[in-house]
Design a protein around this motif. Sequence first.
Motif, PDB file in Angstrom:
ATOM      1  N   GLU A 147       5.754   1.300 110.110  1.00  0.00           N
ATOM      2  CA  GLU A 147       5.859   2.496 110.845  1.00  0.00           C
ATOM      3  C   GLU A 147       5.622   2.532 112.173  1.00  0.00           C
ATOM      4  O   GLU A 147       4.960   3.447 112.789  1.00  0.00           O
ATOM      5  CB  GLU A 147       5.003   3.755 110.207  1.00  0.00           C
ATOM      6  CG  GLU A 147       5.446   4.107 108.566  1.00  0.00           C
ATOM      7  CD  GLU A 147       4.635   4.950 108.081  1.00  0.00           C
ATOM      8  OE1 GLU A 147       5.195   5.951 107.056  1.00  0.00           O
ATOM      9  OE2 GLU A 147       3.498   5.488 108.545  1.00  0.00           O
ATOM     10  N   ALA A 148       6.057   1.427 112.815  1.00  0.00           N
ATOM     11  CA  ALA A 148       5.738   1.226 114.248  1.00  0.00           C
ATOM     12  C   ALA A 148       6.172   2.486 115.130  1.00  0.00           C
ATOM     13  O   ALA A 148       5.556   2.763 116.173  1.00  0.00           O
ATOM     14  CB  ALA A 148       6.415  -0.082 114.823  1.00  0.00           C
ATOM     15  N   TYR A 149       7.341   3.212 114.744  1.00  0.00           N
ATOM     16  CA  TYR A 149       7.669   4.386 115.496  1.00  0.00           C
ATOM     17  C   TYR A 149       7.347   5.733 114.725  1.00  0.00           C
ATOM     18  O   TYR A 149       7.987   6.697 115.194  1.00  0.00           O
ATOM     19  CB  TYR A 149       9.152   4.049 115.581  1.00  0.00           C
ATOM     20  CG  TYR A 149       9.573   2.983 116.434  1.00  0.00           C
ATOM     21  CD1 TYR A 149       9.804   2.886 117.758  1.00  0.00           C
ATOM     22  CD2 TYR A 149      10.149   1.773 115.939  1.00  0.00           C
ATOM     23  CE1 TYR A 149       9.885   1.635 118.353  1.00  0.00           C
ATOM     24  CE2 TYR A 149      10.353   0.649 116.512  1.00  0.00           C
ATOM     25  CZ  TYR A 149      10.432   0.420 117.793  1.00  0.00           C
ATOM     26  OH  TYR A 149      10.786  -0.638 118.530  1.00  0.00           O
TER      27      TYR A 149
ATOM     28  N   THR B 173       1.256   0.534 115.024  1.00  0.00           N
ATOM     29  CA  THR B 173       0.814  -0.066 116.323  1.00  0.00           C
ATOM     30  C   THR B 173       0.637   0.977 117.374  1.00  0.00           C
ATOM     31  O   THR B 173       0.790   2.161 117.037  1.00  0.00           O
ATOM     32  CB  THR B 173       2.089  -0.793 116.816  1.00  0.00           C
ATOM     33  OG1 THR B 173       1.556  -1.431 117.975  1.00  0.00           O
ATOM     34  CG2 THR B 173       3.197  -0.086 116.989  1.00  0.00           C
ATOM     35  N   LEU B 174      -0.322   0.654 118.066  1.00  0.00           N
ATOM     36  CA  LEU B 174      -0.724   1.185 119.219  1.00  0.00           C
ATOM     37  C   LEU B 174       0.362   1.072 120.618  1.00  0.00           C
ATOM     38  O   LEU B 174       0.212   1.862 121.729  1.00  0.00           O
ATOM     39  CB  LEU B 174      -2.037   1.248 119.831  1.00  0.00           C
ATOM     40  CG  LEU B 174      -3.010   2.300 118.941  1.00  0.00           C
ATOM     41  CD1 LEU B 174      -3.226   1.530 117.663  1.00  0.00           C
ATOM     42  CD2 LEU B 174      -4.346   2.205 119.702  1.00  0.00           C
TER      43      LEU B 174
ATOM     44  N   SER C 263       1.244   3.959 124.428  1.00  0.00           N
ATOM     45  CA  SER C 263       1.279   3.399 125.550  1.00  0.00           C
ATOM     46  C   SER C 263       0.461   2.322 125.750  1.00  0.00           C
ATOM     47  O   SER C 263      -0.022   2.020 126.817  1.00  0.00           O
ATOM     48  CB  SER C 263       1.124   4.210 126.678  1.00  0.00           C
ATOM     49  OG  SER C 263       1.931   5.577 126.619  1.00  0.00           O
ATOM     50  N   LEU C 264       0.384   1.328 124.731  1.00  0.00           N
ATOM     51  CA  LEU C 264      -0.924   0.280 124.890  1.00  0.00           C
ATOM     52  C   LEU C 264       0.046  -1.118 124.256  1.00  0.00           C
ATOM     53  O   LEU C 264      -0.589  -1.781 123.926  1.00  0.00           O
ATOM     54  CB  LEU C 264      -1.959   0.521 123.818  1.00  0.00           C
ATOM     55  CG  LEU C 264      -2.832   1.684 124.529  1.00  0.00           C
ATOM     56  CD1 LEU C 264      -4.047   1.855 123.577  1.00  0.00           C
ATOM     57  CD2 LEU C 264      -3.285   1.310 126.100  1.00  0.00           C
TER      58      LEU C 264
ATOM     59  N   LEU D 124      -2.584  -4.316 119.826  1.00  0.00           N
ATOM     60  CA  LEU D 124      -3.567  -3.691 118.705  1.00  0.00           C
ATOM     61  C   LEU D 124      -2.635  -3.001 117.752  1.00  0.00           C
ATOM     62  O   LEU D 124      -2.014  -2.005 118.041  1.00  0.00           O
ATOM     63  CB  LEU D 124      -4.685  -2.934 119.212  1.00  0.00           C
ATOM     64  CG  LEU D 124      -5.590  -2.984 117.942  1.00  0.00           C
ATOM     65  CD1 LEU D 124      -7.069  -3.124 118.600  1.00  0.00           C
ATOM     66  CD2 LEU D 124      -5.461  -1.565 117.331  1.00  0.00           C
ATOM     67  N   GLY D 125      -2.632  -3.607 116.625  1.00  0.00           N
ATOM     68  CA  GLY D 125      -1.869  -2.918 115.608  1.00  0.00           C
ATOM     69  C   GLY D 125      -2.862  -2.852 114.327  1.00  0.00           C
ATOM     70  O   GLY D 125      -3.896  -3.362 114.031  1.00  0.00           O
TER      71      GLY D 125
END
Length: 353
Positions: A183-185, A208-209, A214-215, A220-221
């Motif tokens: 679910e990255a998006y 993920t962030l 915006s990182l 970092l995920g």
Amino acid sequence: MSNFFRANVDAMASYVPGEQPKRGSQVIKLNSNENPYPPSPTALAALQNIDGEWLRRYPEPFGDQFRHAASQVLGVPSDWIIVGNGSDEILNVLIRACTEPGRKVVYPTPTYVLYRTLTEMQAADVVEIPYGEDYKLPAAELIAVDGAVTFIASPNSPSGHVVPSADLEKLASQLSGVLVIDEAYVDFAEVDALDLVKRYENVIIIRTLSKGYSLAGLRLGFGIAQPKILQGLFKVKDSYNIDAIACTVATAAITDQAYKNACVAKIKASRTQLTREFQQLGFQVWESHTNFLLVQPPQGNAVYLYQKLKEQQILVRYFPHPGLLDKLRITIGTNEQNQILVNAIKALLSKTI
């Protein structure tokens, strides 16, 4: 000449990330799905206040500071969360822990090509099942393979579509291996699959962030799963895989939901506007639940547009893969960036008529 590598590593192709221009170059970068807005002011303040003592010592081995913050935001126990050096590390840990030669990794394509790279590193068996033109999930075929690991990106890249919850639950209930829902998006979508983790012990969700927060440069995920999966993953991850800076900044960012949601709302509005403008230019545009669009130029000349836009310092993504040869994936930028892109494409199309 000596061969230093395992046979499977020798034979595999490298993962090719989106082009990264040099810092300070005047490029409109719409090729890696980065957020066009800056990180949360709360996160930036946390970065500025890093204590040197935190750098002298080893960091928390499990990123507990971030785990507790994410637990509060998501409503899951903190010990159901594993933190990684980007979500890619969590994917890597999963493959290392769950696969070996003779075990299958299965996923629908086109999707995130890193799945293949990671699988080939372990010399496990790759099974790719094509999506249809409508991007309907080939659930029956995926279930029939019953892989040790099944990857489903939802929302998916590069298509931007969301897999229906009913299809994901069908997989969760019928697969004997691990179901990884990437679910990255998800911050740009209207639905998520978090409830499946609570009901199925073979499901892990990866987030993920890099996108919504915006990182992307922080790396970092995290994964969310029941302890039965995590106990095996913790055996495989590096001892101190999350540095103190990343953990502190990410904790501040995920706590500032109001800022993240405001940026996401702007991107969604821009996505709607950009979709409309592409359609007016004769492009086919797939419905997107992400911060990018998959588009097909009216003349099918995706490579030409990609190359000509690059000459104008506008980067978009072209994939030389089956099903994508006549398409472009374009990140949603700021409204100003989007308008420059549209104007450039208009001028290019007028030259090819």
